[in-house]
Design an enzyme around this catalytic site. Structure first.
Site, PDB file in Angstrom:
ATOM      1  N   ASN A   9       0.878  -1.172   0.000  1.00 11.17           N
ATOM      2  CA  ASN A   9       0.000   0.000   0.000  1.00 11.17           C
ATOM      3  C   ASN A   9       0.913   1.220   0.000  1.00 11.17           C
ATOM      4  O   ASN A   9       1.442   1.609   1.040  1.00 11.17           O
ATOM      5  CB  ASN A   9      -0.907  -0.021   1.228  1.00 11.17           C
ATOM      6  N   ARG A  94      -2.940  -2.025  -3.358  1.00  3.86           N
ATOM      7  CA  ARG A  94      -4.072  -1.108  -3.281  1.00  3.86           C
ATOM      8  C   ARG A  94      -3.895  -0.065  -4.375  1.00  3.86           C
ATOM      9  O   ARG A  94      -2.871   0.614  -4.451  1.00  3.86           O
ATOM     10  CB  ARG A  94      -4.123  -0.411  -1.928  1.00  3.86           C
ATOM     11  N   HIS A 182     -12.392   4.328  -0.554  1.00  2.00           N
ATOM     12  CA  HIS A 182     -12.245   3.549   0.679  1.00  2.00           C
ATOM     13  C   HIS A 182     -12.991   2.218   0.594  1.00  2.00           C
ATOM     14  O   HIS A 182     -13.357   1.625   1.614  1.00  2.00           O
ATOM     15  CB  HIS A 182     -12.737   4.332   1.914  1.00  2.00           C
ATOM     16  N   ARG A 242      -8.134  17.914   2.796  1.00  2.00           N
ATOM     17  CA  ARG A 242      -9.079  18.111   1.700  1.00  2.00           C
ATOM     18  C   ARG A 242     -10.392  18.674   2.249  1.00  2.00           C
ATOM     19  O   ARG A 242     -10.818  18.289   3.336  1.00  2.00           O
ATOM     20  CB  ARG A 242      -9.326  16.788   0.970  1.00  2.00           C
ATOM     21  N   GLU A 379      -7.736  -3.428   5.417  1.00  2.00           N
ATOM     22  CA  GLU A 379      -7.724  -3.403   3.958  1.00  2.00           C
ATOM     23  C   GLU A 379      -6.728  -4.397   3.387  1.00  2.00           C
ATOM     24  O   GLU A 379      -6.962  -5.007   2.334  1.00  2.00           O
ATOM     25  CB  GLU A 379      -7.362  -1.996   3.473  1.00  2.00           C
TER      26      GLU A 379
END
Length: 394
Positions: A9, A94, A182, A242, A379
């Protein structure tokens, strides 16, 4: 020798990696996990721990060895090669954006890699860094199968209505649609609920992934119904750097005052959110520890807008049976969870302070009308599972 699956990742300043053993029953067992952090800084550091949490290595790397993600990947690969005794069976990655067509994990070849490159403008903060280790491995160890697992894939179950913006059809056909992100985290939550909380697993769930990136997802029968994120990872809830929800007119206003594309992009991805609003940091721990009025304002804004966005997803399912917090902030900050939940008092939702302080799994009071839970995401396990499944098919 036991076969292994390696999961990578990669971000802009770190590469996380996890190694899973494939045991005799063809199940995955974690062996180790680590990260090379501080890429491009004067003090990059490699940390690796085994499945029990014992430190295997923790040392600084010479800055010249990790100036960027490709070089950092070489450092990680060299360490793994020297300690594992053999190459992994496959490597899973990922990849944030799979576009409108790639809705399942895929084996990577030249055509797939070229297609993924075209999605870089939709995820400029993530996509180039996700693809960099893939290129290094293909160049240095081309015989190892690599699998791309997409953060957008879980949300491809959305209805046409949830998938659209109120824009002309021609733009939708060109790929302007609400992808959601996500997804690997939410896929794990859906999977974990079936084992840990089977009574609500197929119900109407609102899950919130609260980390540096922030989003929420409406899930029914374990599938994504709607998400707060859309065309890019800028939309929806306020995040570390963000802004989340933003009037498009603000971008037009910036352009009218002479800001160019790159300046606006940098502002929206790096200088907004909690960092921009507080003027202090994008780290929730720093904001919680600060007495500055701007830090308190940022935290109040975050709690309000996240609460609003999460509960609004109930409209997509005509109700809610359970609420789940996950990811770094969602799993570890009792204060943030409490601040968000206080906006839901009118729904009869109440947290139990002691349960919340213990971080769950159930954190709501016995008389709360809706159960609230904390579920730790994974994940990397989802990526490993998909990677192994594709290798088996081969």
């Amino acid at each position: 020798m036991t076969d292994t699956i390696l999961v990578i990742n990669a971000g802009s300043s770190s590469i996380k990696f996890y190694l899973y053993d494939i045991d005799g029953a063809q199940e995955l067992a974690p062996r180790l996990g680590g990260q090379l952090e501080g890429i491009g800084t004067s003090h990059p550091k490699l940390r690796v721990r085994d499945a029990a949490g014992q430190t295997l290595v923790e040392r600084e790397i010479a800055p010249g060895h990790a100036p960027d993600v490709p070089n950092a990947q070489e450092v990680v690969g060299t360490w793994l090669s020297g300690h594992l005794g053999g190459a992994p069976l496959a490597v899973g990655h990922r990849v944030v954006h799979g576009g409108p067509e790639l809705s399942e994990p895929v084996l990577i070849d030249d055509a797939i890699l070229a297609k993924l490159d075209t999605f870089t403008p939709l995820a400029p903060l993530h996509q180039p860094n996700n693809l960099a280790p893939i290129r290094v491995i293909r160049e240095r160890r081309p015989w190892i199968p690599q699998v791309a697992c997409f953060d957008t894939a879980f949300h491809r179950s959305h209805s046409d209505v949830a998938d659209r913006y109120a824009l002309p059809e021609r733009l939708y056909q060109q790929g302007v649609r609400r992808y959601g992100f996500h997804g690997l985290s939410y896929e794990y939550i859906a999977q974990r609920l079936r084992k840990a909380l089977p009574d609500i697993a197929d119900g109407k769930i609102i899950a919130a992934h609260l980390g540096s990136g922030v989003s929420a997802c409406a899930m029914h029968h374990g599938k994504s119904v709607d998400s707060t994120m859309g065309f890019t990872a800028l939309e929806g809830l306020p995040m570390g750097t963000r802004p989340g929800r933003l009037d498009p007119g603000v971008v037009l206003w910036m352009m009218e005052r002479g800001m160019n594309h790159d300046e606006i992009e940098h502002l929206l991805y790096h200088d907004c959110g909690m960092k921009g609003l507080s003027g202090i940091s994008n780290d929730m721990r720093e904001l919680l520890a600060s007495d500055a009025p701007s830090a308190k304002l940022a935290l109040q804004y975050f709690a309000w807008r996240v609460a609003e966005g999460m509960i609004g997803l109930a409209c997509a399912m005509n109700g809610v049976d359970g609420i789940v917090f996950t990811a770094g902030v969602g799993e570890n900050s009792a204060e943030i969870r409490q601040a968000i939940s206080e906006h839901w008092g009118w729904l009869g939702i109440k947290l139990d302070p002691e349960r919340n302080a213990r971080h769950g799994p159930r954190i709501s009071a016995d008389d709360s009308r809706i159960g609230v839970y904390v579920v730790r995401t994974n994940e990397e396990l989802i990526i490993a599972q998909h990677t192994l499944a594709l290798v088996r098919q081969r």
